[in-house]
Scaffold this motif. Structure first.
Motif, PDB file in Angstrom:
ATOM      1  N   ALA A  84     -65.397  67.584 -46.124  1.00  0.00           N
ATOM      2  CA  ALA A  84     -66.566  66.565 -45.956  1.00  0.00           C
ATOM      3  C   ALA A  84     -66.780  65.998 -44.276  1.00  0.00           C
ATOM      4  O   ALA A  84     -67.829  66.095 -44.005  1.00  0.00           O
ATOM      5  N   ILE A  85     -65.659  65.715 -44.012  1.00  0.00           N
ATOM      6  CA  ILE A  85     -65.711  65.048 -42.787  1.00  0.00           C
ATOM      7  C   ILE A  85     -66.059  66.170 -41.451  1.00  0.00           C
ATOM      8  O   ILE A  85     -67.009  65.971 -40.510  1.00  0.00           O
ATOM      9  N   GLN A  86     -65.674  67.472 -41.933  1.00  0.00           N
ATOM     10  CA  GLN A  86     -66.028  68.722 -40.767  1.00  0.00           C
ATOM     11  C   GLN A  86     -67.535  68.980 -40.980  1.00  0.00           C
ATOM     12  O   GLN A  86     -68.389  69.185 -40.131  1.00  0.00           O
ATOM     13  N   PHE A  87     -67.997  68.694 -42.238  1.00  0.00           N
ATOM     14  CA  PHE A  87     -69.450  68.889 -42.821  1.00  0.00           C
ATOM     15  C   PHE A  87     -70.310  68.131 -42.026  1.00  0.00           C
ATOM     16  O   PHE A  87     -71.461  68.311 -41.265  1.00  0.00           O
ATOM     17  N   ILE A  88     -69.752  66.722 -41.803  1.00  0.00           N
ATOM     18  CA  ILE A  88     -70.515  65.610 -41.127  1.00  0.00           C
ATOM     19  C   ILE A  88     -70.583  66.027 -39.454  1.00  0.00           C
ATOM     20  O   ILE A  88     -71.721  65.934 -39.079  1.00  0.00           O
ATOM     21  N   LYS A  89     -69.648  66.367 -39.260  1.00  0.00           N
ATOM     22  CA  LYS A  89     -69.445  66.922 -37.522  1.00  0.00           C
ATOM     23  C   LYS A  89     -70.331  68.285 -37.496  1.00  0.00           C
ATOM     24  O   LYS A  89     -71.189  68.137 -36.396  1.00  0.00           O
ATOM     25  N   ASP A  90     -70.327  69.034 -38.271  1.00  0.00           N
ATOM     26  CA  ASP A  90     -71.109  70.227 -38.041  1.00  0.00           C
ATOM     27  C   ASP A  90     -72.604  70.116 -37.906  1.00  0.00           C
ATOM     28  O   ASP A  90     -73.520  70.519 -37.395  1.00  0.00           O
ATOM     29  N   ASN A  91     -73.007  69.231 -38.792  1.00  0.00           N
ATOM     30  CA  ASN A  91     -74.233  68.832 -39.239  1.00  0.00           C
ATOM     31  C   ASN A  91     -75.030  67.550 -38.307  1.00  0.00           C
ATOM     32  O   ASN A  91     -75.998  67.245 -38.441  1.00  0.00           O
ATOM     33  N   ALA A 111     -65.268  59.975 -45.897  1.00  0.00           N
ATOM     34  CA  ALA A 111     -65.883  60.852 -44.859  1.00  0.00           C
ATOM     35  C   ALA A 111     -66.866  60.015 -43.960  1.00  0.00           C
ATOM     36  O   ALA A 111     -66.690  60.357 -42.906  1.00  0.00           O
ATOM     37  N   ALA A 112     -67.659  59.143 -44.431  1.00  0.00           N
ATOM     38  CA  ALA A 112     -68.573  58.236 -43.543  1.00  0.00           C
ATOM     39  C   ALA A 112     -67.581  57.472 -42.649  1.00  0.00           C
ATOM     40  O   ALA A 112     -68.093  57.281 -41.522  1.00  0.00           O
ATOM     41  N   CYS A 113     -66.388  56.779 -43.124  1.00  0.00           N
ATOM     42  CA  CYS A 113     -65.864  56.040 -42.387  1.00  0.00           C
ATOM     43  C   CYS A 113     -64.899  56.912 -41.271  1.00  0.00           C
ATOM     44  O   CYS A 113     -65.052  56.218 -39.964  1.00  0.00           O
ATOM     45  N   LEU A 114     -64.513  57.942 -41.652  1.00  0.00           N
ATOM     46  CA  LEU A 114     -63.728  58.660 -40.833  1.00  0.00           C
ATOM     47  C   LEU A 114     -64.623  59.788 -39.900  1.00  0.00           C
ATOM     48  O   LEU A 114     -63.838  60.227 -39.013  1.00  0.00           O
ATOM     49  N   ALA A 115     -65.807  59.678 -39.955  1.00  0.00           N
ATOM     50  CA  ALA A 115     -66.562  60.599 -39.157  1.00  0.00           C
ATOM     51  C   ALA A 115     -66.514  60.152 -37.829  1.00  0.00           C
ATOM     52  O   ALA A 115     -66.400  58.852 -37.432  1.00  0.00           O
ATOM     53  N   ASN A 116     -66.412  61.104 -36.866  1.00  0.00           N
ATOM     54  CA  ASN A 116     -66.365  60.871 -35.261  1.00  0.00           C
ATOM     55  C   ASN A 116     -65.181  60.256 -35.017  1.00  0.00           C
ATOM     56  O   ASN A 116     -64.847  59.744 -33.672  1.00  0.00           O
ATOM     57  N   LYS A 117     -64.113  60.326 -35.843  1.00  0.00           N
ATOM     58  CA  LYS A 117     -62.654  60.110 -35.338  1.00  0.00           C
ATOM     59  C   LYS A 117     -62.042  61.235 -35.130  1.00  0.00           C
ATOM     60  O   LYS A 117     -62.326  62.242 -35.362  1.00  0.00           O
ATOM     61  N   SER A 134     -62.286  50.941 -37.247  1.00  0.00           N
ATOM     62  CA  SER A 134     -63.921  50.786 -37.226  1.00  0.00           C
ATOM     63  C   SER A 134     -64.270  51.792 -38.168  1.00  0.00           C
ATOM     64  O   SER A 134     -63.910  52.740 -38.561  1.00  0.00           O
ATOM     65  N   LYS A 135     -65.758  51.881 -38.375  1.00  0.00           N
ATOM     66  CA  LYS A 135     -66.534  52.469 -39.381  1.00  0.00           C
ATOM     67  C   LYS A 135     -67.098  53.755 -38.526  1.00  0.00           C
ATOM     68  O   LYS A 135     -67.475  53.799 -37.235  1.00  0.00           O
TER      69      LYS A 135
END
Length: 394
Positions: A84-91, A111-117, A134-135
């Motif tokens: 899910a984290i990778q999906f956020i990055k890809d999109n 996934a929202a919290c760890l996105a962009n980490k 951080s969020k």
């Protein structure tokens, strides 16, 4: 809050909306966040039921690209979270909307919290070696069950395949920006799920009420959850279209979830983790089954609270006979399993008797929860609780 020179945090999402048709308020939230790309995280069950498609269609009025991630069935694993984290990055998603039961919501908020980490940072966090500072991106959560309280808690639970256990990750940054709790979304929840998730919420209330970290404020929330529970759980399970009962169970889940988030839970959850990790027993089912067996032991150290709980459950006034209160509460918990058609023994879950001791060993390692329990359970006592719950020794 300060009591006896101790300082207690009290946290919940910045915005909580509860009530029938509160889902419709999501449009103003989207306008406020002004996202460029939305990711809707849900589960395969809701996708197959057409719920995901309906929500995507409803949100399409905003003319914002919407992607969906529904690769979730049953209890989630860390591998699912990483996908899910990778999906956020890809999109390049900048808003996560999570809808579903505890599994989907745990994946969504983590996934929202760890996105962009950074990847190394995420690995350390998932291993439990560090916590987020951080969020990542904004998050809105909408539960479709009344039980986990995931939409208002700071923790998320995942299966750890490498160790065959379930582990919780905890941080205030896992809290969503908005929680929308609409009982209409729970009307289609099946009876068995309603029963297990409902008792899961009650477990949060009763465990957090007696927790070492409990405060007068958390006890207010736990108390209200326990007061509402008996009058509504059977109606919600056996007459799922009863909107009033569904709404009251939403309150139970919310109130208990807030208490859990701030006071924590204890031994019941600690003993439930190995059942989920090794046998993939749904979290709510594991908690419900273990609840009376655990409280029969740990309740001896909190007789005053047992008197309160007996009163909240309308079991009688045992102020002058506190020792009887524990027995009445435990009896109620056993009867609840029977009334709701939930399993009463580990045998019914096809647990192997030879696994009881290894499970006790794993449960004894869940120090964070065991230390929050007002009874110091050792490995031998945990093993005995598993034995009692295996054979149904009431």
């Amino acid at each position: 809050m300060t009591i006896n020179n101790q300082i207690f945090d009290f946290r919940m999402p910045g915005n909580v909306k509860i009530g029938a048709n509160s889902f419709n308020t999501i449009h103003s939230d989207i306008e406020q966040f002004q996202p460029k790309n939305i990711l809707l995280i849900s589960d395969k069950g809701l996708q197959e039921a057409g719920v995901v498609e309906k929500i995507v269609h409803d949100l399409s009025r905003h003319n914002i690209p919407i992607q969906t991630f529904t690769d979730i069935s049953g209890e989630p694993y860390f591998e699912t979270l990483n996908l899910a984290i990778q999906f956020i990055k890809d999109n390049q998603s900048d808003l996560v909307i999570g809808i579903g039961g505890g599994s989907a919501l745990d994946v969504a908020k983590a996934a929202a919290c760890l996105a962009n980490k950074e990847e190394d940072n995420i690995t350390e966090i998932l291993l439990g070696h560090s916590t987020p500072l951080s969020k990542g991106i904004s998050c809105i959560l909408l539960p479709t069950t009344s039980g986990t309280g995931s939409e208002v808690t700071m923790n998320a639970i995942f299966g750890d395949t490498s160790n065959g256990v379930k582990r919780g990750i905890v941080s205030p940054f896992y809290l969503p920006d908005v929680a929308i709790i609409d009982p209409i979304l729970t009307l289609s929840c099946p009876a068995k799920v309603s029963a297990a998730s409902g008792v899961d919420a009650f477990t949060h209330a009763i465990e957090s009420y007696i927790a070492k970290k409990a405060t007068p404020l958390t006890k207010l929330y736990a108390r209200e959850a326990m007061v509402k529970f008996p009058a509504n759980i059977t109606k919600a399970v056996f007459n799922g279209s009863d909107l009033k009962a569904r709404e009251e169970m939403c309150w139970v889940s919310f109130l208990a979830g807030v208490s859990l988030a701030n006071a924590g839970v204890g031994a019941v959850h600690a003993l439930a983790y190995p059942l989920g990790g090794k046998y993939h027993v749904p979290h709510g089912v594991a908690n419900a089954l273990l609840l009376p067996y655990v409280f029969k032991v740990i309740g001896k150290t909190c007789m005053e609270e047992m008197v309160h709980i007996a009163n909240y459950l309308q079991l009688g006034d045992y102020t002058d006979n506190p020792h009887e209160a524990l027995g009445k509460v435990v009896e109620y918990l056993f009867n609840l399993l029977k009334e709701l058609g939930l399993p009463k023994t580990l045998k019914e879950l096809n647990v192997n008797e030879n696994d009881l001791e290894p499970m006790a060993n794993e449960a004894s390692k869940v120090i964070r929860l065991l230390e929050n329990t007002p009874y110091e359970l050792n490995k031998k006592e945990i093993h005995q609780i598993y034995i009692n719950s295996f054979f149904g020794n009431e």
